[in-house]
Design an enzyme around this catalytic site. Structure first.
Site, short mmCIF file in Angstrom:
data_model
loop_
_atom_site.label_atom_id
_atom_site.label_comp_id
_atom_site.label_asym_id
_atom_site.label_seq_id
_atom_site.Cartn_x
_atom_site.Cartn_y
_atom_site.Cartn_z
N LYS A 36 3.71 1.05 -8.44
CA LYS A 36 3.45 2.37 -7.84
C LYS A 36 4.76 3.11 -7.54
O LYS A 36 4.78 4.34 -7.54
CB LYS A 36 2.60 2.24 -6.59
CG LYS A 36 3.36 1.79 -5.35
CD LYS A 36 2.51 1.89 -4.12
CE LYS A 36 3.09 1.25 -2.91
NZ LYS A 36 4.50 1.14 -2.75
N ALA B 162 6.75 4.46 6.75
CA ALA B 162 6.98 4.20 8.17
C ALA B 162 7.06 5.50 8.97
O ALA B 162 6.54 5.58 10.08
CB ALA B 162 8.25 3.38 8.36
N GLY C 216 0.81 -1.21 0.00
CA GLY C 216 0.00 0.00 0.00
C GLY C 216 0.84 1.25 0.00
O GLY C 216 2.04 1.19 0.26
N SER D 24 2.23 3.57 1.88
CA SER D 24 2.45 3.84 3.29
C SER D 24 3.93 4.09 3.55
O SER D 24 4.79 3.48 2.90
CB SER D 24 1.96 2.66 4.15
OG SER D 24 2.62 1.48 3.76
#
Length: 144
Positions: free
Chosen positions: A115, A64, A60, A62
């Site tokens: 992506k 950290a 996804g 995202s």
């Protein structure tokens, strides 16, 4: 996959193994999901009943650094085993970390790998001073 193969005996039976690797394993030229399944051998083989080590793939948009700041984000977990995907969702979802489930392992893997170059292109456009229309155009064209 080499690491997984070397340490697969340490994963307890019935515990989902969640991979965040995506794309193609260069050495074997296989999708990471295929290479990881092979690395676990019979322990990850699905059949009439659940695999001894059910496999899931988390991906996804995202970061950290944003997660530790409790920024809201959503990701997807894919598994051929619906129980496994839902179990990972239950264990990892929090107030700011939403996990959606799917059985489309290959789609999640390919989408997760593709992506990254899109994000780099969008970042370059933004760094060159172009606006949101340019960034949206890059992302839109890249998704076709």
């Amino acid at each position: 996959p080499d690491f997984v193969k070397k340490h697969s005996h340490l994963v307890p039976s019935g515990v989902p193994y969640v991979s965040t690797s995506k794309g193609i394993h260069v050495k074997s030229r296989k999708m990471m999901s295929e290479a990881i399944t092979e690395a676990f051998g019979e322990r990850a083989m699905e059949g009439v009943q659940r695999a001894e080590v059910p496999l899931a793939y988390l991906s996804g948009p995202s970061f950290a650094s944003e997660m530790v700041k409790s920024h809201p984000m959503s990701v997807v977990v894919a598994s051929h085993d619906a129980w496994c995907a839902m179990r990972v969702q239950q264990l990892l979802t929090s107030r700011t970390f939403r996990i959606y489930t799917t059985d489309d392992v290959i789609g999640v893997e390919i989408g997760g790998a593709l992506k990254n170059p899109l994000a780099i292109g969008a970042g370059c456009a933004q760094g060159l001073g172009f606006g949101q229309s340019t960034v949206a155009g890059i992302v839109t064209r890249g998704c076709q």
